[in-house]
Design a protein around this motif. Structure first.
Motif, short mmCIF file in Angstrom:
data_model
loop_
_atom_site.label_atom_id
_atom_site.label_comp_id
_atom_site.label_asym_id
_atom_site.label_seq_id
_atom_site.Cartn_x
_atom_site.Cartn_y
_atom_site.Cartn_z
N ARG A 1 -0.01 1.66 4.02
CA ARG A 1 -0.51 0.27 4.04
C ARG A 1 -1.42 0.01 2.85
NH1 ARG A 1 -4.77 -2.36 6.43
NH2 ARG A 1 -5.45 -0.51 7.55
N TYR A 2 -2.26 1.02 2.52
CA TYR A 2 -3.15 0.85 1.37
C TYR A 2 -2.35 0.77 0.07
CZ TYR A 2 -7.00 2.21 4.51
OH TYR A 2 -7.91 2.27 5.53
N LEU A 3 -1.29 1.59 -0.02
CA LEU A 3 -0.43 1.54 -1.21
C LEU A 3 0.20 0.16 -1.37
CD1 LEU A 3 1.83 4.71 -1.67
CD2 LEU A 3 0.20 3.76 -3.29
N LEU A 4 0.68 -0.39 -0.25
CA LEU A 4 1.32 -1.72 -0.29
C LEU A 4 0.31 -2.81 -0.65
CD1 LEU A 4 3.70 -1.46 2.80
CD2 LEU A 4 4.39 -1.61 0.41
N ASP A 5 -0.92 -2.69 -0.11
CA ASP A 5 -1.96 -3.67 -0.44
C ASP A 5 -2.21 -3.70 -1.95
OD1 ASP A 5 -2.38 -4.51 2.12
OD2 ASP A 5 -4.14 -3.28 2.48
N ILE A 6 -2.30 -2.52 -2.56
CA ILE A 6 -2.58 -2.46 -4.00
C ILE A 6 -1.37 -2.91 -4.79
CG2 ILE A 6 -3.04 -0.87 -5.92
CD1 ILE A 6 -4.95 0.64 -4.04
N ALA A 7 -0.16 -2.49 -4.38
CA ALA A 7 1.05 -2.91 -5.09
C ALA A 7 1.17 -4.43 -5.13
CB ALA A 7 2.28 -2.28 -4.43
N ALA A 8 0.73 -5.08 -4.05
CA ALA A 8 0.81 -6.54 -3.98
C ALA A 8 -0.10 -7.22 -5.01
CB ALA A 8 0.45 -7.02 -2.57
N GLN A 9 -1.11 -6.49 -5.50
CA GLN A 9 -2.03 -7.10 -6.47
C GLN A 9 -1.52 -6.98 -7.91
OE1 GLN A 9 -4.25 -8.67 -4.81
NE2 GLN A 9 -3.64 -7.53 -2.99
N ILE A 10 -0.52 -6.14 -8.14
CA ILE A 10 -0.01 -5.94 -9.50
C ILE A 10 0.75 -7.20 -9.94
CG2 ILE A 10 1.47 -4.49 -10.97
CD1 ILE A 10 -1.01 -3.02 -9.96
N GLU A 11 0.28 -7.79 -11.04
CA GLU A 11 0.85 -9.08 -11.47
C GLU A 11 2.09 -8.90 -12.35
OE1 GLU A 11 -2.64 -11.86 -12.56
OE2 GLU A 11 -3.51 -9.85 -12.45
N GLY A 12 2.16 -7.79 -13.10
CA GLY A 12 3.28 -7.59 -14.03
C GLY A 12 4.46 -6.89 -13.37
N GLU A 13 5.37 -6.38 -14.21
CA GLU A 13 6.59 -5.74 -13.72
C GLU A 13 6.38 -4.27 -13.36
OE1 GLU A 13 9.62 -7.25 -13.19
OE2 GLU A 13 8.43 -9.06 -13.51
N ALA A 14 5.38 -3.64 -14.01
CA ALA A 14 5.22 -2.19 -13.83
C ALA A 14 3.79 -1.82 -13.45
CB ALA A 14 5.62 -1.45 -15.11
N ALA A 15 3.67 -0.82 -12.58
CA ALA A 15 2.35 -0.29 -12.19
C ALA A 15 2.19 1.10 -12.80
CB ALA A 15 2.25 -0.20 -10.68
N VAL A 16 0.97 1.41 -13.23
CA VAL A 16 0.67 2.72 -13.80
C VAL A 16 -0.26 3.45 -12.83
CG1 VAL A 16 -0.35 3.97 -15.74
CG2 VAL A 16 0.88 1.83 -16.16
N LEU A 17 0.14 4.65 -12.39
CA LEU A 17 -0.70 5.48 -11.52
C LEU A 17 -1.15 6.69 -12.33
CD1 LEU A 17 1.47 3.98 -9.56
CD2 LEU A 17 0.69 5.63 -7.86
N LYS A 18 -2.45 6.88 -12.43
CA LYS A 18 -2.99 8.06 -13.12
C LYS A 18 -3.52 9.02 -12.07
CE LYS A 18 -3.87 5.96 -17.57
NZ LYS A 18 -4.83 5.70 -18.65
N LEU A 19 -2.91 10.22 -12.03
CA LEU A 19 -3.20 11.18 -10.98
C LEU A 19 -3.82 12.44 -11.55
CD1 LEU A 19 0.20 10.24 -10.55
CD2 LEU A 19 -0.71 10.54 -8.26
N ALA A 20 -4.50 13.20 -10.69
CA ALA A 20 -5.08 14.48 -11.10
C ALA A 20 -4.50 15.60 -10.25
CB ALA A 20 -6.60 14.44 -10.99
N ASP A 21 -4.81 15.58 -8.95
CA ASP A 21 -4.32 16.61 -8.03
C ASP A 21 -4.28 16.01 -6.62
OD1 ASP A 21 -6.96 17.12 -6.63
OD2 ASP A 21 -7.52 17.68 -8.68
N PRO A 22 -3.70 16.73 -5.64
CA PRO A 22 -3.52 16.15 -4.29
C PRO A 22 -4.81 15.75 -3.58
CG PRO A 22 -2.15 18.09 -4.57
CD PRO A 22 -3.06 18.06 -5.75
N GLY A 23 -5.96 16.26 -4.05
CA GLY A 23 -7.21 15.95 -3.34
C GLY A 23 -8.11 14.97 -4.06
N SER A 24 -7.71 14.49 -5.23
CA SER A 24 -8.59 13.61 -6.03
C SER A 24 -8.11 12.16 -6.01
CB SER A 24 -8.63 14.10 -7.49
OG SER A 24 -9.12 15.40 -7.55
N PRO A 25 -9.05 11.22 -6.19
CA PRO A 25 -8.65 9.81 -6.19
C PRO A 25 -7.68 9.48 -7.32
CG PRO A 25 -10.97 10.05 -6.83
CD PRO A 25 -10.50 11.38 -6.36
#
Length: 372
Positions: free
Chosen positions: A328-352
């Motif tokens: 649900r949180y993923l969908l909430d954030i995806a809904a805010q993306i105004e352009g065609e593509a979203a960029v996710l910057k990740l580190a590891d499974p336990g980090s924001p």
């Protein structure tokens, strides 16, 4: 008091002010709206002691005066009167009633004296600036979903509005967080906002401003002091107390060194998360993202009902990674993306994880992972 007003205008104005009035009140006067007739205009005011809305509309005032009537009942009466009718409001101070006449309809409502009606005295507002309605709408729309509803952490129950420095540019920044996700949106600092105090605008106030903006295409005046905020939107003036608390140092949770970059098509990603999360339980809501070169596999497993997977082609060239999020949180954030593509910057499974729009600037989102 005797005043004649056009139904459509009265209904629209009452629609704005009556929403502030709580359905249940231990203090009777707070269930009422203040109606004041003056030369050529009628003003309506409602308050819940934390928030006050006043709207002025044109009217023919044969006799000036003021009284207060039950807000929701007054609104329902006007709503049910015929379209295009002229409404006459006449109060009789001796009998403490307001007569409402339109065509062949006649109502009388019990009143309470104007002198009992509280005034949310704003005092001196030290900072004033104006913003286009579209900018205020963007600040609210892109952050409101992350406002906390947990009453014990009351200082998170609103949007933190403050001036900030973004790569050497002065900005007006709105931030909201509930501890699981964070939304930050900024725009160039408007003239008059320099040196403004950082303020937390309550959730109810944010909601009312959002609804009022939908009826407005014009600029919005914003005035601030350390404990109050005032929004002027056309003929509507909304004054609100601010949340008396300290917003946390949110900068510490925004990751700076996430080195794994995933670029996804916003619409494909949103639809895929929505599909696989059909399987998830109300309690769990966890979706696993398995990343490998050029590929993303979304998986939801629910011991009670089954599992779902979906594969997407993505831009990803870093090490393989498995990470889980609340769908649900993923969908909430995806809904805010105004352009065609979203960029996710990740580190590891336990980090924001840091999420932003590839094309639009000025907004970023942080999402805490879940164990899957």
């Amino acid at each position: 008091m005797k005043v004649t007003v056009e139904r459509a205008q009265l209904l629209k104005s009452l629609g704005h002010v009556h929403r502030v009035v709580e359905r249940r009140n231990t203090i009777p006067i707070l269930g009422n709206v203040l109606v004041r007739a003056e030369q050529g205009r009628l003003s309506l005011k409602a308050t819940d002691l934390d928030l006050e809305v006043t709207e002025t509309l044109p009217a023919e005032a044969a006799q000036p005066g003021a009284t207060t009537v039950p807000a929701h009942m007054f609104y329902d009466i006007v709503r049910k009167l015929p379209d295009g009718s002229q409404i006459v409001l006449e109060s009789d101070g001796e009998r403490a009633v307001l007569a409402i006449r339109a065509g062949r309809s006649r109502f009388t409502l019990q009143t309470l004296p104007e002198s009992d009606f509280p005034d949310l005295a704003a005092g001196e507002m030290g900072h004033a600036f104006a913003l286009p309605a579209a900018d205020v709408k963007r600040l609210i729309d892109r952050t409101q979903f992350a406002i906390s509803t947990e009453e014990t952490r009351y200082y998170l129950n609103g949007i933190y509005l403050h001036s900030a420095d973004s790569a050497g540019t002065a900005t007006l920044r709105a931030v909201a967080t509930d501890g699981h996700r964070l939304a930050q949106v900024e725009l160039p600092l408007p003239s008059g906002a320099a040196g403004m105090p950082g303020v937390i605008v309550p959730r109810k106030t944010v909601g009312e401003v959002q609804r009022l903006i939908e009826d407005s295409e014009i600029g919005i005046g914003i005035e601030l002091s350390t404990n109050k905020v005032r929004f002027t939107i056309g003929n509507v003036v909304l004054t609100s107390k601010l949340i008396d608390g300290t917003f946390p140092d949110y900068g510490r949770v925004i990751p700076q060194n996430n080195d794994k970059e995933l670029v996804v098509d916003k619409h494909e990603f949103e639809a895929a998360v929505d599909r696989v999360s059909t399987i998830s339980s109300e309690r769990g809501r966890a979706v696993k993202l398995a990343l490998s070169a050029g590929k993303l596999v979304l998986t939801v497993t629910n011991p009670d009902s089954g599992s779902a997977t979906e594969e997407l082609e993505v831009e990803y060239a870093s090490d393989a990674l498995d990470i889980g999020f609340n769908s649900r949180y993923l969908l909430d954030i995806a809904a805010q993306i105004e352009g065609e593509a979203a960029v996710l910057k990740l580190a590891d499974p336990g980090s924001p994880t840091l999420i932003h729009d590839r094309d639009a600037k000025g907004a970023l989102y942080v999402l805490m992972p879940m164990r899957v």
